[in-house]
Design a protein around this motif. Structure first.
Motif, PDB file in Angstrom:
ATOM      1  N   VAL A   1      29.840  51.636 -37.483  1.00  0.00           N
ATOM      2  CA  VAL A   1      30.596  50.388 -37.582  1.00  0.00           C
ATOM      3  C   VAL A   1      29.709  49.271 -38.132  1.00  0.00           C
ATOM      4  N   SER A   2      28.485  49.183 -37.638  1.00  0.00           N
ATOM      5  CA  SER A   2      27.555  48.152 -38.130  1.00  0.00           C
ATOM      6  C   SER A   2      27.295  48.322 -39.618  1.00  0.00           C
ATOM      7  N   ALA A   3      27.075  49.571 -40.042  1.00  0.00           N
ATOM      8  CA  ALA A   3      26.814  49.824 -41.456  1.00  0.00           C
ATOM      9  C   ALA A   3      28.049  49.534 -42.304  1.00  0.00           C
ATOM     10  N   LEU A   4      29.213  49.821 -41.784  1.00  0.00           N
ATOM     11  CA  LEU A   4      30.451  49.542 -42.514  1.00  0.00           C
ATOM     12  C   LEU A   4      30.615  48.044 -42.735  1.00  0.00           C
ATOM     13  N   VAL A   5      30.395  47.266 -41.694  1.00  0.00           N
ATOM     14  CA  VAL A   5      30.480  45.808 -41.822  1.00  0.00           C
ATOM     15  C   VAL A   5      29.435  45.318 -42.824  1.00  0.00           C
ATOM     16  N   ALA A   6      28.225  45.841 -42.738  1.00  0.00           N
ATOM     17  CA  ALA A   6      27.145  45.408 -43.633  1.00  0.00           C
ATOM     18  C   ALA A   6      27.413  45.794 -45.086  1.00  0.00           C
ATOM     19  N   SER A   7      28.216  46.832 -45.313  1.00  0.00           N
ATOM     20  CA  SER A   7      28.483  47.283 -46.680  1.00  0.00           C
ATOM     21  C   SER A   7      29.538  46.442 -47.395  1.00  0.00           C
ATOM     22  N   ASP A   8      30.193  45.559 -46.673  1.00  0.00           N
ATOM     23  CA  ASP A   8      31.218  44.713 -47.268  1.00  0.00           C
ATOM     24  C   ASP A   8      30.611  43.872 -48.390  1.00  0.00           C
ATOM     25  N   GLY A   9      31.236  43.914 -49.532  1.00  0.00           N
ATOM     26  CA  GLY A   9      30.778  43.111 -50.660  1.00  0.00           C
ATOM     27  C   GLY A   9      29.774  43.806 -51.567  1.00  0.00           C
ATOM     28  N   LEU A  10      29.292  44.988 -51.182  1.00  0.00           N
ATOM     29  CA  LEU A  10      28.355  45.716 -52.037  1.00  0.00           C
ATOM     30  C   LEU A  10      29.104  46.386 -53.185  1.00  0.00           C
ATOM     31  N   ASP A  11      28.412  46.645 -54.274  1.00  0.00           N
ATOM     32  CA  ASP A  11      28.976  47.350 -55.417  1.00  0.00           C
ATOM     33  C   ASP A  11      29.374  48.755 -54.972  1.00  0.00           C
ATOM     34  N   LEU A  12      30.650  49.092 -55.069  1.00  0.00           N
ATOM     35  CA  LEU A  12      31.161  50.374 -54.581  1.00  0.00           C
ATOM     36  C   LEU A  12      30.562  51.576 -55.296  1.00  0.00           C
ATOM     37  N   CYS A  13      30.008  51.388 -56.474  1.00  0.00           N
ATOM     38  CA  CYS A  13      29.434  52.494 -57.245  1.00  0.00           C
ATOM     39  C   CYS A  13      27.941  52.703 -56.984  1.00  0.00           C
ATOM     40  N   SER A  14      27.306  51.782 -56.273  1.00  0.00           N
ATOM     41  CA  SER A  14      25.867  51.880 -56.010  1.00  0.00           C
ATOM     42  C   SER A  14      25.567  52.883 -54.912  1.00  0.00           C
ATOM     43  N   PRO A  15      24.437  53.608 -55.040  1.00  0.00           N
ATOM     44  CA  PRO A  15      24.003  54.481 -53.946  1.00  0.00           C
ATOM     45  C   PRO A  15      23.710  53.635 -52.706  1.00  0.00           C
ATOM     46  N   LEU A  16      23.788  54.271 -51.541  1.00  0.00           N
ATOM     47  CA  LEU A  16      23.570  53.552 -50.283  1.00  0.00           C
ATOM     48  C   LEU A  16      22.703  54.386 -49.349  1.00  0.00           C
ATOM     49  N   VAL A  17      21.734  53.728 -48.737  1.00  0.00           N
ATOM     50  CA  VAL A  17      20.933  54.340 -47.679  1.00  0.00           C
ATOM     51  C   VAL A  17      21.218  53.557 -46.404  1.00  0.00           C
ATOM     52  N   VAL A  18      21.547  54.290 -45.347  1.00  0.00           N
ATOM     53  CA  VAL A  18      21.747  53.696 -44.032  1.00  0.00           C
ATOM     54  C   VAL A  18      20.620  54.223 -43.151  1.00  0.00           C
ATOM     55  N   ALA A  19      19.841  53.315 -42.587  1.00  0.00           N
ATOM     56  CA  ALA A  19      18.688  53.723 -41.783  1.00  0.00           C
ATOM     57  C   ALA A  19      18.628  52.906 -40.503  1.00  0.00           C
ATOM     58  N   GLY A  20      18.306  53.583 -39.420  1.00  0.00           N
ATOM     59  CA  GLY A  20      18.158  52.911 -38.136  1.00  0.00           C
ATOM     60  C   GLY A  20      16.967  51.978 -38.149  1.00  0.00           C
ATOM     61  N   GLY A  21      17.095  50.871 -37.470  1.00  0.00           N
ATOM     62  CA  GLY A  21      16.004  49.910 -37.411  1.00  0.00           C
ATOM     63  C   GLY A  21      14.977  50.225 -36.348  1.00  0.00           C
ATOM     64  N   ASP A  22      15.185  51.314 -35.603  1.00  0.00           N
ATOM     65  CA  ASP A  22      14.282  51.647 -34.511  1.00  0.00           C
ATOM     66  C   ASP A  22      13.374  52.827 -34.831  1.00  0.00           C
ATOM     67  N   SER A  23      13.239  53.138 -36.124  1.00  0.00           N
ATOM     68  CA  SER A  23      12.411  54.282 -36.475  1.00  0.00           C
ATOM     69  C   SER A  23      11.650  54.029 -37.761  1.00  0.00           C
ATOM     70  N   GLU A  24      10.697  54.906 -38.003  1.00  0.00           N
ATOM     71  CA  GLU A  24       9.844  54.781 -39.175  1.00  0.00           C
ATOM     72  C   GLU A  24       9.562  56.169 -39.736  1.00  0.00           C
ATOM     73  N   ILE A  25       9.596  56.277 -41.051  1.00  0.00           N
ATOM     74  CA  ILE A  25       9.213  57.513 -41.722  1.00  0.00           C
ATOM     75  C   ILE A  25       7.939  57.205 -42.494  1.00  0.00           C
ATOM     76  N   VAL A  26       6.854  57.867 -42.088  1.00  0.00           N
ATOM     77  CA  VAL A  26       5.551  57.631 -42.697  1.00  0.00           C
ATOM     78  C   VAL A  26       5.630  57.958 -44.187  1.00  0.00           C
ATOM     79  N   GLY A  27       5.150  57.044 -45.001  1.00  0.00           N
ATOM     80  CA  GLY A  27       5.159  57.241 -46.447  1.00  0.00           C
ATOM     81  C   GLY A  27       6.413  56.732 -47.128  1.00  0.00           C
ATOM     82  N   GLY A  28       7.401  56.305 -46.352  1.00  0.00           N
ATOM     83  CA  GLY A  28       8.622  55.762 -46.929  1.00  0.00           C
ATOM     84  C   GLY A  28       9.608  56.826 -47.353  1.00  0.00           C
TER      85      GLY A  28
END
Length: 162
Positions: A14-41
């Motif tokens: 739901v949070s990601a859906l609200v945040a996606s409002d207004g974004l270009d519908l054709c653009s790729p999207l990454v949804v990532a939790g704010g409570d984690s980290e992936i070393v190296g990106g």
């Protein structure tokens, strides 16, 4: 910023859906939790998923802890199921998800809400990948070493910089 959509609509999806409002519908999207980290990106991993022409994708690591979501692979290695809080395979998700477009993500989110695909009262992004699978779309994954994933349950878990 806190947005209350509806008292019955809760969770990262739901949070990601609200945040996606207004974004270009054709653009790729990454949804990532704010409570984690992936070393190296994640840039190289997302680039691989885009090149693989996947409708969606996820970054995973080895685990058997039921606090995560899990992918299940078919005999050909393709992702055939994603389950939240249920160990259906040996690869858990990091909470970092890729969608080939904002449109794909929004269709998946709508499907979850219309079909009430929630766990413990929360809508999870992981469950949205099952819509891609049900429509015959390809869901890719990239595995990282367990040591390259850190999840911070509490603010005190976050390492200090310096």
């Amino acid at each position: 910023c806190f947005v209350l959509v509806n008292e019955h609509l809760q969770g990262a999806l739901v949070s990601a859906l609200v945040a996606s409002d207004g974004l270009d519908l054709c653009s790729p999207l990454v949804v990532a939790g704010g409570d984690s980290e992936i070393v190296g990106g994640i840039q190289d991993i997302v680039s691989e998923l885009i090149a693989g022409e996947y409708a969606a994708g996820v970054i995973v690591f080895e685990s058997s802890d039921p606090r995560w979501s899990y992918i299940k692979n078919g005999s050909d290695g393709a992702v055939i199921q994603v389950s939240e809080k249920e160990v259906v395979g040996g690869l858990a998700t990091t909470g970092t998800f890729f969608f080939d477009s904002v449109r794909t993500f929004r269709e998946c989110a709508k499907w979850c809400m219309v079909n009430n695909v929630q766990t413990n009262g929360n809508y999870f992004v992981s469950s949205a990948l099952n819509f891609v699978i049900s429509q015959g779309g390809k869901v890719g994954y990239r595995q990282i070493p367990t040591t390259d994933y850190a999840n911070y349950r509490f603010a005190s878990d976050i390492p200090e910089e310096g």
